[in-house]
Enzyme design. Structure first.
Site, short mmCIF file in Angstrom:
data_model
loop_
_atom_site.label_atom_id
_atom_site.label_comp_id
_atom_site.label_asym_id
_atom_site.label_seq_id
_atom_site.Cartn_x
_atom_site.Cartn_y
_atom_site.Cartn_z
N CYS A 121 -2.30 6.17 -0.61
CA CYS A 121 -1.41 7.25 -0.53
C CYS A 121 -0.52 7.52 -1.74
O CYS A 121 -0.04 8.36 -2.11
CB CYS A 121 -0.44 7.33 0.72
SG CYS A 121 0.45 5.50 0.93
N LYS A 138 1.75 -1.46 12.16
CA LYS A 138 2.67 -0.27 11.32
C LYS A 138 2.93 0.75 12.19
O LYS A 138 2.01 1.43 12.49
CB LYS A 138 2.09 -0.28 9.93
CG LYS A 138 2.65 0.74 9.10
CD LYS A 138 1.96 0.98 7.83
CE LYS A 138 2.65 1.75 6.75
NZ LYS A 138 2.03 1.75 5.55
N ARG A 190 1.85 10.88 9.13
CA ARG A 190 0.76 9.62 9.19
C ARG A 190 0.55 9.32 10.57
O ARG A 190 0.24 8.12 11.13
CB ARG A 190 1.38 8.66 8.52
CG ARG A 190 1.96 8.84 7.03
CD ARG A 190 1.42 7.72 6.17
NE ARG A 190 2.43 7.59 4.84
CZ ARG A 190 1.90 8.53 3.86
NH1 ARG A 190 1.00 9.47 4.19
NH2 ARG A 190 2.64 8.17 2.73
N LYS A 208 5.97 -4.01 10.95
CA LYS A 208 6.63 -3.09 10.03
C LYS A 208 6.80 -1.83 11.03
O LYS A 208 6.12 -0.98 11.59
CB LYS A 208 5.87 -2.69 8.86
CG LYS A 208 6.31 -1.72 8.04
CD LYS A 208 5.41 -1.54 6.86
CE LYS A 208 5.96 -0.52 6.03
NZ LYS A 208 5.11 0.18 5.21
C1 PBG Z 1 1.91 2.49 2.05
C2 PBG Z 1 3.24 1.98 2.37
C3 PBG Z 1 4.44 2.63 2.81
C4 PBG Z 1 5.20 1.48 3.02
C5 PBG Z 1 4.41 0.29 2.74
N1 PBG Z 1 3.19 0.75 2.27
C6 PBG Z 1 4.71 4.06 3.09
C7 PBG Z 1 4.19 4.65 4.21
O1 PBG Z 1 3.36 4.24 5.00
O2 PBG Z 1 4.29 5.94 4.31
C8 PBG Z 1 6.57 1.59 3.44
C9 PBG Z 1 7.71 0.64 2.97
C10 PBG Z 1 9.06 0.86 3.15
O3 PBG Z 1 9.45 2.16 3.49
O4 PBG Z 1 9.94 0.35 2.38
N2 PBG Z 1 1.13 3.02 2.98
ZN ZN Z 2 -0.56 4.95 2.87
#
Ligand code: PBG
Ligand code: ZN
Length: 324
Positions: A123, A196, A218, A249
Site C-alpha cells: 500500500c 489486524k 481495507r 493490531k
Molecule cells: C500497512 C500498514 C499500516 C499500518 C502498519 N502497516 C496501515 C494500514 O493498514 O492502513 C498501520 C500502523 C499505524 O497506524 O501506526 N499495511
Molecule cells: Zn497495506
C-alpha cells in the site's frame, strides 16, 4: 482468601518499596520496537502533521536516528518506506534499489546491534494506495501474494533481520516462508501481522506513510473489529504457515484479543500500539487534559499485562528514556 479485617489489601500499598516488590508487570526496554518512516532525499526530517514527534526521514537522518535508538537501549526498529515513484503494481516495493532496500543496507553497514524489521505490504508503493494488485476494485489475493514474497526476499537480501507482512492476504506467510527458504534465508523469522483489524486508529499513519487508499477501504482483507474467535483462526493459520511471531493490531482497544492470542496459542506475541493511539495521547497531553507521560506508561504497561511480549510503539524512545 482471608476476609477483612484479617485481610487488608491496602497493606501492600502504603510503602512504595513494598509496591515495587509485589508489582506483577514490569515494562522493559527490551519490549520495545520503534517504527520509522524513510523517504527519498538528503537531510530530510519532516514532521508528520497528525503525529507530533514522528518524522519522515531521508536515509542519512534515518541512520542517525537508528544510532540514537540503539544508544537508548531499544533493540529493534520497524521500517516503512515512502517511495520515489508509485505505480499500479507497487514495483518499488520489490526493487533491489528501492527506498527500503537502500535504507536497510545503510543501517546495517553503520549501526551495529540493532534489529531491522521490515513491514511487507504494497500500500505504500501503489498509486491507488491499496495493499495489493487490483482487478477493478477487487484486490487480487494470489497475484498479490507472489509480489509480497518477492518484496520479502528483497528485504532479506538487503539485510533485514525479521520480515513482517502486514497485508492480510490469505496464504502470504506460507508463500513468504517458501520464498525465503528457497533463497537461503531459512533462518530469517517472520513476524506476522496475523490479527489486524480494519481500524479507524490507522488514520495518522496513512498521513505518515502517504498510503491512504484512493477509493474504498481495507475491509475486504483486514478483520471486522467485532470479531474475536476469528482472531484465533487467523493466528492459527499463520502459525501453520510458518509464522514465528504473531502480532495483534491495534493494541489498546484490543487487549482482550492480545490476552486470548497469548494464552490460547502460546506464541511469541507482539502488539502494535498504532498511530491513532499515539496521536490521541499526544493531543490530549498537549492540551493538558491528561498527563502524557503517565498515560503513555499506563498504556504500554497495560498492553504488556494483557500478554504482549513486545510492543511496536511510536513512544519507544520516550518510554526508553523513562526506563533508563
Ligand atoms: C500497512 C500498514 C499500516 C499500518 C502498519 N502497516 C496501515 C494500514 O493498514 O492502513 C498501520 C500502523 C499505524 O497506524 O501506526 N499495511
Ligand atoms: Zn497495506
Amino acid at each position: 482468601m482471608a476476609m477483612y479485617p484479617t485481610q487488608r489489601l491496602r497493606r501492600l500499598r502504603y510503602n512504595p518499596l513494598v509496591r515495587d516488590i509485589v508489582r506483577e508487570t514490569e515494562l522493559s526496554k527490551n519490549d520495545l520496537i520503534y517504527p520509522l518512516f524513510v523517504c527519498p532525499g538528503m537531510n530530510v526530517k519532516k514532521e508528520v502533521n497528525s503525529m507530533p514527534g514522528v518524522y519522515q526521514l531521508s536515509i542519512d537522518n534515518l541512520v542517525k536516528e537508528c544510532k540514537e535508538v540503539r544508544d537508548l537501549g531499544i533493540p529493534a526498529v520497524i521500517l516503512f518506506g515512502i517511495p520515489e515513484h508509485k505505480d499500479e503494481e507497487g514495483s518499488e516495493a520489490y526493487d533491489p534499489n528501492g527506498i527500503i532496500q537502500r535504507a536497510i543496507r545503510a543501517i546495517k553497514s553503520e549501526v551495529k546491534e540493532l534489529l531491522v524489521i521490515t513491514d511487507v505490504c504494497l500500500c505504500e508503493y501503489t498509486s491507488h494506495g491499496h495493499c495489493g494488485l487490483l482487478d477493478g476494485e477487487n484486490i487480487l489475493n494470489d497475484e498479490t501474494v507472489s509480489l509480497l514474497a518477492k518484496e520479502a526476499v528483497s528485504h532479506a537480501e538487503s539485510g533485514a533481520d525479521i520480515i513482517a507482512p502486514s497485508d492480510m492476504m490469505d496464504g502470504r506467510v506460507l508463500a513468504i516462508r517458501k520464498a525465503l527458504d528457497y533463497k537461503g534465508f531459512s533462518h530469517i523469522p517472520i513476524m506476522s501481522y496475523a490479527v489486524k483489524y480494519a481500524s479507524g486508529y490507522y488514520g495518522p499513519f496513512r498521513d505518515a506513510a502517504e498510503s491512504t487508499p484512493a477509493f474504498g477501504d481495507r475491509r475486504s482483507h483486514q478483520m471486522d473489529i467485532a470479531n474475536s474467535d476469528e482472531a484465533i483462526r487467523e493466528a492459527e493459520s499463520d502459525i501453520d504457515e510458518g509464522a514465528d511471531i504473531i502480532m495483534v493490531k491495534p493494541a489498546g482497544a484490543y487487549l482482550d484479543i492480545i490476552y486470548r492470542v497469548k494464552h490460547e496459542l502460546s506464541m511469541p506475541t507482539a502488539a502494535y500500539q498504532v498511530s491513532g493511539e499515539y496521536s490521541m495521547i499526544k493531543a490530549a497531553g498537549k492540551l493538558d487534559w491528561i498527563d502524557e507521560q503517565r498515560v503513555m506508561m499506563e498504556s504500554l504497561t497495560s498492553i504488556k499485562r494483557a500478554g504482549a511480549d513486545m510492543i511496536l510503539t511510536y513512544f519507544a524512545k520516550d518510554a526508553a528514556k523513562l526506563l533508563k
